[in-house]
Design a protein around this motif. Sequence first.
Motif, mmCIF file in Angstrom:
data_model
loop_
_atom_site.group_PDB
_atom_site.id
_atom_site.type_symbol
_atom_site.label_atom_id
_atom_site.label_comp_id
_atom_site.label_asym_id
_atom_site.label_seq_id
_atom_site.Cartn_x
_atom_site.Cartn_y
_atom_site.Cartn_z
ATOM 1 N N SER A 41 0.815 -1.217 0.000
ATOM 2 C CA SER A 41 0.000 0.000 0.000
ATOM 3 C C SER A 41 0.850 1.270 0.000
ATOM 4 C CB SER A 41 -0.949 0.006 1.204
ATOM 5 O OG SER A 41 -0.220 -0.011 2.420
ATOM 6 N N ARG A 42 2.059 1.211 0.585
ATOM 7 C CA ARG A 42 2.915 2.386 0.628
ATOM 8 C C ARG A 42 3.625 2.632 -0.698
ATOM 9 N NH1 ARG A 42 5.277 1.874 6.886
ATOM 10 N NH2 ARG A 42 3.312 2.522 7.857
ATOM 11 N N GLN A 43 3.469 1.721 -1.632
ATOM 12 C CA GLN A 43 3.904 1.967 -3.005
ATOM 13 C C GLN A 43 2.705 2.374 -3.863
ATOM 14 O OE1 GLN A 43 5.371 -0.910 -1.207
ATOM 15 N NE2 GLN A 43 6.833 0.752 -0.824
ATOM 16 N N HIS A 47 3.966 8.599 -4.799
ATOM 17 C CA HIS A 47 4.269 9.348 -6.020
ATOM 18 C C HIS A 47 4.599 8.423 -7.182
ATOM 19 C CE1 HIS A 47 8.661 8.579 -6.034
ATOM 20 N NE2 HIS A 47 8.532 8.561 -4.713
ATOM 21 N N LEU A 48 4.954 7.171 -6.895
ATOM 22 C CA LEU A 48 5.298 6.234 -7.963
ATOM 23 C C LEU A 48 4.160 6.058 -8.958
ATOM 24 C CD1 LEU A 48 7.046 3.466 -5.827
ATOM 25 C CD2 LEU A 48 8.164 4.923 -7.523
ATOM 26 N N SER A 49 2.927 6.138 -8.455
ATOM 27 C CA SER A 49 1.769 5.892 -9.327
ATOM 28 C C SER A 49 1.561 7.000 -10.360
ATOM 29 C CB SER A 49 0.504 5.721 -8.483
ATOM 30 O OG SER A 49 0.217 6.895 -7.752
ATOM 31 N N ARG A 50 2.278 8.126 -10.235
ATOM 32 C CA ARG A 50 2.167 9.186 -11.233
ATOM 33 C C ARG A 50 2.905 8.808 -12.522
ATOM 34 N NH1 ARG A 50 3.137 12.833 -6.690
ATOM 35 N NH2 ARG A 50 5.307 13.089 -7.354
ATOM 36 N N PRO A 252 11.720 -4.061 3.754
ATOM 37 C CA PRO A 252 12.193 -2.667 3.672
ATOM 38 C C PRO A 252 11.230 -1.751 2.936
ATOM 39 C CG PRO A 252 13.469 -4.093 2.210
ATOM 40 C CD PRO A 252 12.651 -4.990 3.072
ATOM 41 N N PHE A 253 10.456 -2.270 1.988
ATOM 42 C CA PHE A 253 9.499 -1.446 1.248
ATOM 43 C C PHE A 253 8.382 -0.935 2.147
ATOM 44 C CE2 PHE A 253 8.548 -5.904 0.990
ATOM 45 C CZ PHE A 253 7.218 -5.958 1.380
ATOM 46 N N TRP A 254 8.103 -1.667 3.234
ATOM 47 C CA TRP A 254 7.095 -1.237 4.208
ATOM 48 C C TRP A 254 7.716 -0.408 5.318
ATOM 49 C CZ3 TRP A 254 2.066 -0.697 5.075
ATOM 50 C CH2 TRP A 254 1.646 -0.495 6.392
ATOM 51 N N SER A 262 12.069 5.770 -3.649
ATOM 52 C CA SER A 262 13.022 6.512 -4.463
ATOM 53 C C SER A 262 13.928 5.553 -5.230
ATOM 54 C CB SER A 262 13.855 7.436 -3.571
ATOM 55 O OG SER A 262 14.851 8.109 -4.312
ATOM 56 N N MET A 263 14.380 4.501 -4.561
ATOM 57 C CA MET A 263 15.225 3.508 -5.204
ATOM 58 C C MET A 263 14.445 2.746 -6.278
ATOM 59 S SD MET A 263 17.359 0.388 -3.433
ATOM 60 C CE MET A 263 17.918 1.503 -2.130
ATOM 61 N N LEU A 264 13.192 2.404 -5.974
ATOM 62 C CA LEU A 264 12.363 1.690 -6.938
ATOM 63 C C LEU A 264 12.132 2.538 -8.190
ATOM 64 C CD1 LEU A 264 10.588 -0.661 -7.810
ATOM 65 C CD2 LEU A 264 8.753 0.251 -6.361
ATOM 66 N N ASP A 265 11.925 3.827 -8.007
ATOM 67 C CA ASP A 265 11.737 4.724 -9.146
ATOM 68 C C ASP A 265 12.985 4.731 -10.031
ATOM 69 O OD1 ASP A 265 10.163 6.606 -10.608
ATOM 70 O OD2 ASP A 265 11.330 8.244 -9.723
#
Length: 292
Positions: A41-43, A47-50, A252-254, A262-265
Amino acid sequence: MDVFHCTIDTSHGAVGISDTIDGAAPLVMIHGSGSSRTVFSRQLHSHLSRNWRLIALDLPGHGESSDARDPQSTYTVTGLADCIGEVAARLGLHRFPVLGWSLGGHVAIEMAGSGNSISGLMLCGTPPVPSGLLGMLRGFHPSFDILLASKENFTSRDVERFQSLCFGDTSNPSFRDAIARADGRLRSVFSRAMLRGQGVDQRRTVEQADIPIAFVNGFHDPFVKLSYFSGLNIQLLFEGKAHVMEGAGHAPFWEKPESFNSMLDRFLNTVAAHEANIDLKNHHFLSNRSVF
């Protein structure tokens, strides 16, 4: 950004998904044992969903998905990979990166090793181990706690302990319910299949892969041997190293969503650039052939 929820029927059973629909390119997120898609849910609500189409699903026997119609077939690494492949086909996904957590990471590696649809792998809490027991021992800390990952029937005490191991002090009340809901047959069937060496050799798969691969682990992960990753020879290792996040454990993603997102982006941009480069090379190749 709105998140849409629906259920997709597959040969393995009904699968619940969350999908932001819009975005430049898709990312499929696969949770670990005893969890559900809500762990991302925190992904999904970031902002990633933009910029990216984020798709999270409940594995069979988890969350809002139905229990497997044939547990002995579906609850293996190959069965779960096949199920996700069906979901991807129904969503019209042809080539996409995957964020896989723990058990979900092993399923993602299986998908990458058995087809051409995966364009990148970000793996959390997932050491890509060789087949069999010895391989498992190289990548994971041997302990009584790790036996919970293969225990079919959980007591209430097991549920609490597993929640603590996965999320530490950052747990959400819904996570306990997800662990209690999970079909325990998956834990036993999946573990036996991995120990027998079913599916691809996961270490060989990631070392031979020609797609970007990222390893992101928490410094305090109770299951994973962080030293294992230094011995891997990855062709396209994201930012040239296995990432370790301070102050995080198995998820770590949670636990550290801002730093992780930021790293995933950055990783998704790396995958997009790599895909564009492949398309350019293919275009030049076809153009040169047409000359003759």
